[in-house]
Scaffold this active site. Sequence first.
Site, PDB file in Angstrom:
ATOM      1  N   ASP A 335       0.826  -1.212   0.000  1.00 41.04           N
ATOM      2  CA  ASP A 335       0.000   0.000   0.000  1.00 41.04           C
ATOM      3  C   ASP A 335       0.863   1.267   0.000  1.00 41.04           C
ATOM      4  O   ASP A 335       2.010   1.252   0.401  1.00 41.04           O
ATOM      5  CB  ASP A 335      -0.923   0.012   1.217  1.00 41.04           C
ATOM      6  CG  ASP A 335      -0.156   0.060   2.531  1.00 41.04           C
ATOM      7  OD1 ASP A 335       0.863  -0.647   2.641  1.00 41.04           O
ATOM      8  OD2 ASP A 335      -0.568   0.805   3.439  1.00 41.04           O
ATOM      9  N   GLU A 336       0.267   2.344  -0.448  1.00 40.96           N
ATOM     10  CA  GLU A 336       0.816   3.692  -0.342  1.00 40.96           C
ATOM     11  C   GLU A 336       2.269   3.784  -0.795  1.00 40.96           C
ATOM     12  O   GLU A 336       3.087   4.490  -0.192  1.00 40.96           O
ATOM     13  CB  GLU A 336       0.676   4.207   1.092  1.00 40.96           C
ATOM     14  CG  GLU A 336      -0.775   4.327   1.538  1.00 40.96           C
ATOM     15  CD  GLU A 336      -0.925   4.767   2.979  1.00 40.96           C
ATOM     16  OE1 GLU A 336      -1.836   5.566   3.255  1.00 40.96           O
ATOM     17  OE2 GLU A 336      -0.144   4.305   3.840  1.00 40.96           O
TER      18      GLU A 336
END
Length: 526
Positions: A335-336
């Site tokens: 993620d991210e």
Amino acid sequence: MKRLLRPRRPLIGLMTAALLATPLFALSPAAAAAPAPALIPKPVSQQTLAGETFTLQSSTAVSVVASADERAAATKVAEQLSAQLRRSTGFAVPLANTGAIRLSTDGASSLGAEGYQLRVDRTAVTVTAATPEGLFRGVTTLRQLLPAKADASTTQSGPWTIAGTAISDSPRYAYRGTMLDVSRHFFSVAEVKRYIDLASLYKLNKLHLHLADDQGWRLQIDSWPRLATYGGSLEVGGTPGGYYTKADFAEIVRYAGERYLTVIPEIDTPGHTNAALASYADLNCNGVAPALYTGTNVGFSSLCVGKAVTYSFLSDVFSEIAAQTPGDIVHLGGDEAHSTPHADYVTFLNKTSTIVAGTGKRVMGWHEIGDTALPAGSIVQYWGTDDTASRDLARLAATKGATVVMSPANRAYLDMKYNKDTPYGLSWAGLVSVEKAYNWNPSTLIPNLPASAVAGVEAPVWSETLDDIDKVEFMAFPRLPGIAELGWSQPSALNWTAYKDRLAGQGSRWDALSVNFYRAPEIAWR
């Protein structure tokens, strides 16, 4: 290296203390029949047996019926129950060949590995399941049928009665989890055990541990020792951090396993990796190690996608973690990764997924990995906030054969504030009241995602603002039981008005367990 848990409550193993907090009963024909307490999660089927009440007496014993290969595990469930009953009632509650409390793995096979049948009448309490795990789930229900003081860690006065009832129960989803972020703030083994105890009371079966992030690396890796000794030395705010030795992690895995929670370890990649980059300069594209990071920003770090050492590093890390994890899932994050160009991200995830799959584990990652090649059996964790892009990635993953665990941040993230006055937590995904956390359907939340693709639910607790287990409890309770019910109970049972009345009855039990819960004003606690 581990922060000590400050004195706060007897920690006998909540589930050992709480699960086991099931009082024993014996014949009590004079006891008045009372309605059975409301249960969370709500069982598939429950009938009141009028005129039947069972009372635990000083002579009550627990017996176990199980095949030779299941007997040790079934006996462990019985021992947990017996130990808590001794603690709260003061009675001997021995294990015996015959007993008024009977645990049997000889039946209920149609209800699956976690299903169980429970019957209480004036002569006996019987829990029947096809497996020891099913017995454990039945005992957690039995716990809730008893007075709240049965969960106490010291001897209480009786009587110990339970109303006659017949229950048949099994879960809606196979995956019902919670995540504890031990990277932003480190939690000791004792604190993790405390959280395990509380989670297991509500029939959750997965414990996802977020073990590495920008702020700290929390697991000993023999082949890369500075990850823990240096990368794990601090936490958010610059206070001392800590890490789990291999013996510590083995103890967490063992303890969770005895309460039928499978540990899912997460090493977040390619972003959220500053602690690793700070520990080893070679992992950086420029060969220069950054400083340790103690803030809370995200998206600024990335492993070097083009370096061969990156993949030998990951092979070493995931191989060691897989060897320590009896469960079949390893979480690789994903993620991210804002500092990783998209083409590099896809290249990296395709290689890293292959590494994880090569350890014999199933790949799990946040929904961003839906845009990459996914090995067979992969699980994508949806953490979106009803945004189109996140939903599209979850649907894309499903078309590739992956299943989806539902963790919508604006409903299931337990670190989100309840309201603007909540003293801890964040609000970037919105304010999440007890009702909002409960009042959604995992199978219909993402339009056009086949219900068959939904593996279950998970409630994460991120720890940017939570530096001790008291604060974790405040944010998790009373919302965690609602997520647990979404994962266990049938859709027809999910009704906010009825649920909040059942939830109100849990307050006295949490008081007995010394849970630091938020007394939400919309709940009529009793």
